[in-house]
Design a protein around this motif. Sequence first.
Motif, short mmCIF file in Angstrom:
data_model
loop_
_atom_site.label_atom_id
_atom_site.label_comp_id
_atom_site.label_asym_id
_atom_site.label_seq_id
_atom_site.Cartn_x
_atom_site.Cartn_y
_atom_site.Cartn_z
N UNK A 12 59.00 100.71 96.65
CA UNK A 12 57.83 99.94 97.09
C UNK A 12 57.93 99.50 98.55
N UNK A 14 59.28 100.93 101.04
CA UNK A 14 58.93 102.02 101.96
C UNK A 14 57.42 102.27 101.94
N UNK A 15 56.82 102.17 100.77
CA UNK A 15 55.37 102.35 100.67
C UNK A 15 54.65 101.28 101.50
N UNK A 16 55.10 100.05 101.36
CA UNK A 16 54.46 98.97 102.12
C UNK A 16 54.69 99.14 103.62
#
Lengths: 143, 292
Positions: A12, A14-16
Amino acid sequence: MAVMAARAQKPLELILARNLLTSLSTPAFLVDEKAQLVFYNEAAGALLGRPFEDVGRMSPEKWISTYGPIGEDGEPMPLDDLPTTRAIRNGRPAHASFRIRSADGAEREIASSAFPIVASERGSSGAMILFWPTNDQGSEGDE
Amino acid sequence: MKIRVWGARGSVPAPGPEMVRYGGNTSSVQLLLDSGEQLLLDSGTGIRTLGLSLAAAPRVNILLTHLHLDHIQGLMFFPPCFRSDAEIAIWGPASPEASLEDRIARYISAPLSPVEVRELPCSVSFRDTPPSRWRIGSATVVCEAVNHRGPTLGFRITEGDTTVCYIPDHEPVLGTELADLDPEWISGYDLARDADLLIHDCQYADEEYPAHIGWGHSGMSDALTFASRVGARRVLLFHHDPLHSDSFLDRLRGTARRRWEELGNDPALVEMAMEGGELEVAGTALPAGVPA
């Protein structure tokens, strides 16, 4: 269905981070915990001369051979000296100035700061790297 | 696997004559495994009436997605907490700041509460969710951080060939577009992938979402786009906004079914979570040769 397929999704954090970088006008890269380039934003694409969609993910070795970071001494920078590598290895921000070669063959001087992304459960997930051109006339990144 | 919804409301309890059918209690879902064991998903105010239905000497596992009040408020009124023959295991997200027990005790302690955690007569244990899958009874549980305000988990629970995914608070569209996004960049993708039932945040109607970007919740179309991208077979839209009346949610249900059909799915397989609602969930048989 009981099968939990092989992992398809990034952590998460890295996604953010990617979502944040997408909205920045500062050139920025995102690498995973193995220092593999997994994303760069439109501003970085303008700096490098190619959008990320044309390049895709890239190993650190491939990144060096493609964009050839050259140190202040004029020699190719060793992988271990790149801010990205140092940030992931040491878990601390790292900074350096060097030259890169963009897709059109032009060399640009940039300053780069890498910030480790550390999740409490997993440890290092990668790093965020911001770039500032230091030799472009009129650039807001001029120092 | 059987699902019973005891609270489907988000943010704050919303009782009242206009909220009778969908209910006013906050997040609480009971998952009855085929083996007879049960998992309780979150402990919003719905868990109070859930607790009244439990038999003597209950042994329950409560899985907390996060510690926002609408997901833990019922814990202090959960009848088994006050029974010495009850065994309760509470699982929740780990934190570098304080233990799960200490963080929950901020609520179950003076001046907010007349009792302290240490005074509860039940046998209660607080457990950080492990980073890898683990077993509770006959179920395999996987949790993963998802995009919400503050550390928040979603859960994937599998028993045999049946998988239920529970992500009640989730804003996967924040800062991105879901429709064309590579799966590796979609929050919650691995958790919800190919689930037989996805219970997912649908706090807002589409026209309400733009005023709530970054609040950590989903608009209806975004929730369904997420569900479609992950290949969920059936969807239960959950965590209704406290302002949404029964008649509003009836209309939203109709819109959701049309939207789900537009996405190429069977409109009968999307539903609004309703307090007291029960679902039987069965898995899809695996093709021959696929390892379980």
